[in-house]
Every structure is written in C-alpha cells, then in structure tokens.
Scaffold this motif. Sequence first.
Motif, PDB file in Angstrom:
ATOM      1  N   TYR A   9       0.793  -1.230   0.000  1.00  0.00           N
ATOM      2  CA  TYR A   9       0.000   0.000   0.000  1.00  0.00           C
ATOM      3  C   TYR A   9       0.827   1.281   0.000  1.00  0.00           C
ATOM      4  N   ALA A  30      -9.731   3.568   9.685  1.00  0.00           N
ATOM      5  CA  ALA A  30     -10.480   2.804   8.672  1.00  0.00           C
ATOM      6  C   ALA A  30      -9.587   2.306   7.543  1.00  0.00           C
ATOM      7  N   TYR A  31      -8.664   3.129   7.078  1.00  0.00           N
ATOM      8  CA  TYR A  31      -7.770   2.721   5.990  1.00  0.00           C
ATOM      9  C   TYR A  31      -6.944   1.513   6.393  1.00  0.00           C
ATOM     10  N   TYR A  32      -6.344   1.587   7.564  1.00  0.00           N
ATOM     11  CA  TYR A  32      -5.489   0.481   8.008  1.00  0.00           C
ATOM     12  C   TYR A  32      -6.296  -0.763   8.375  1.00  0.00           C
ATOM     13  N   ARG A  34      -8.830  -1.755   6.645  1.00  0.00           N
ATOM     14  CA  ARG A  34      -9.003  -2.416   5.345  1.00  0.00           C
ATOM     15  C   ARG A  34      -7.721  -3.138   4.938  1.00  0.00           C
ATOM     16  N   CYS A  35      -6.573  -2.510   5.159  1.00  0.00           N
ATOM     17  CA  CYS A  35      -5.289  -3.160   4.846  1.00  0.00           C
ATOM     18  C   CYS A  35      -5.122  -4.435   5.665  1.00  0.00           C
ATOM     19  N   SER A  37      -7.423  -6.306   6.992  1.00  0.00           N
ATOM     20  CA  SER A  37      -8.368  -7.354   6.605  1.00  0.00           C
ATOM     21  C   SER A  37      -7.828  -8.134   5.420  1.00  0.00           C
ATOM     22  N   VAL A  38      -7.119  -7.458   4.516  1.00  0.00           N
ATOM     23  CA  VAL A  38      -6.515  -8.144   3.371  1.00  0.00           C
ATOM     24  C   VAL A  38      -5.332  -8.995   3.831  1.00  0.00           C
ATOM     25  N   LEU A  44     -13.651  -7.552   6.914  1.00  0.00           N
ATOM     26  CA  LEU A  44     -13.527  -6.256   7.569  1.00  0.00           C
ATOM     27  C   LEU A  44     -14.483  -6.123   8.745  1.00  0.00           C
ATOM     28  N   GLU A  48     -13.844  -4.569  12.554  1.00  0.00           N
ATOM     29  CA  GLU A  48     -14.598  -3.400  12.996  1.00  0.00           C
ATOM     30  C   GLU A  48     -15.499  -3.706  14.187  1.00  0.00           C
TER      31      GLU A  48
END
Length: 74
Positions: A9, A30-32, A34-35, A37-38, A44, A48
């Motif tokens: 990323y 929120a951005y991290y 999502r990272c 979760s991948v 996700l 959360e």
Amino acid sequence: MSDWINARYGTALTREYISRWERGAVTPGAYYLRCLSVVLDVPLAVLEGQVDRREFLTDAAGAAIAPVVASDLL
C-alpha cells in the motif's frame, strides 16, 4: 506484517506502531483496518467489531480443520 502492508500500500508503518495496535494502545483507522483485513484474510466486519470475533474464529478454525478430520475418517 508492517513490511507487507508498506510494500502493498505504499505506507510507512513501523513494527512498533503495529505493536501498539496489538496492545490496544492505539486503534487503527479505517484505511489500516481495510489493509489488515486483506493481510490477515479476515472480513472487515470482524475487525470493525460488527461480528463476534470468538464465534468467527471458532467457525474459521472448524472450517479449516473439517477437511483434515474428514479425510482421516475415510
């Protein structure tokens, strides 16, 4: 994990900062999330808090173990 997230990323996370997430000293944004979760291959919603983590992990472990147990029974 920080190396993988940084490479994928283009971020500049450190292992120390991720350690703060793990200890609960800081909550990832929120951005991290999502990272993560991948990277962790986890929905996700689990990260959360929308899904009961214990129930999710129990189901995931059961799904991973079931084929091995079934092959032993055959």
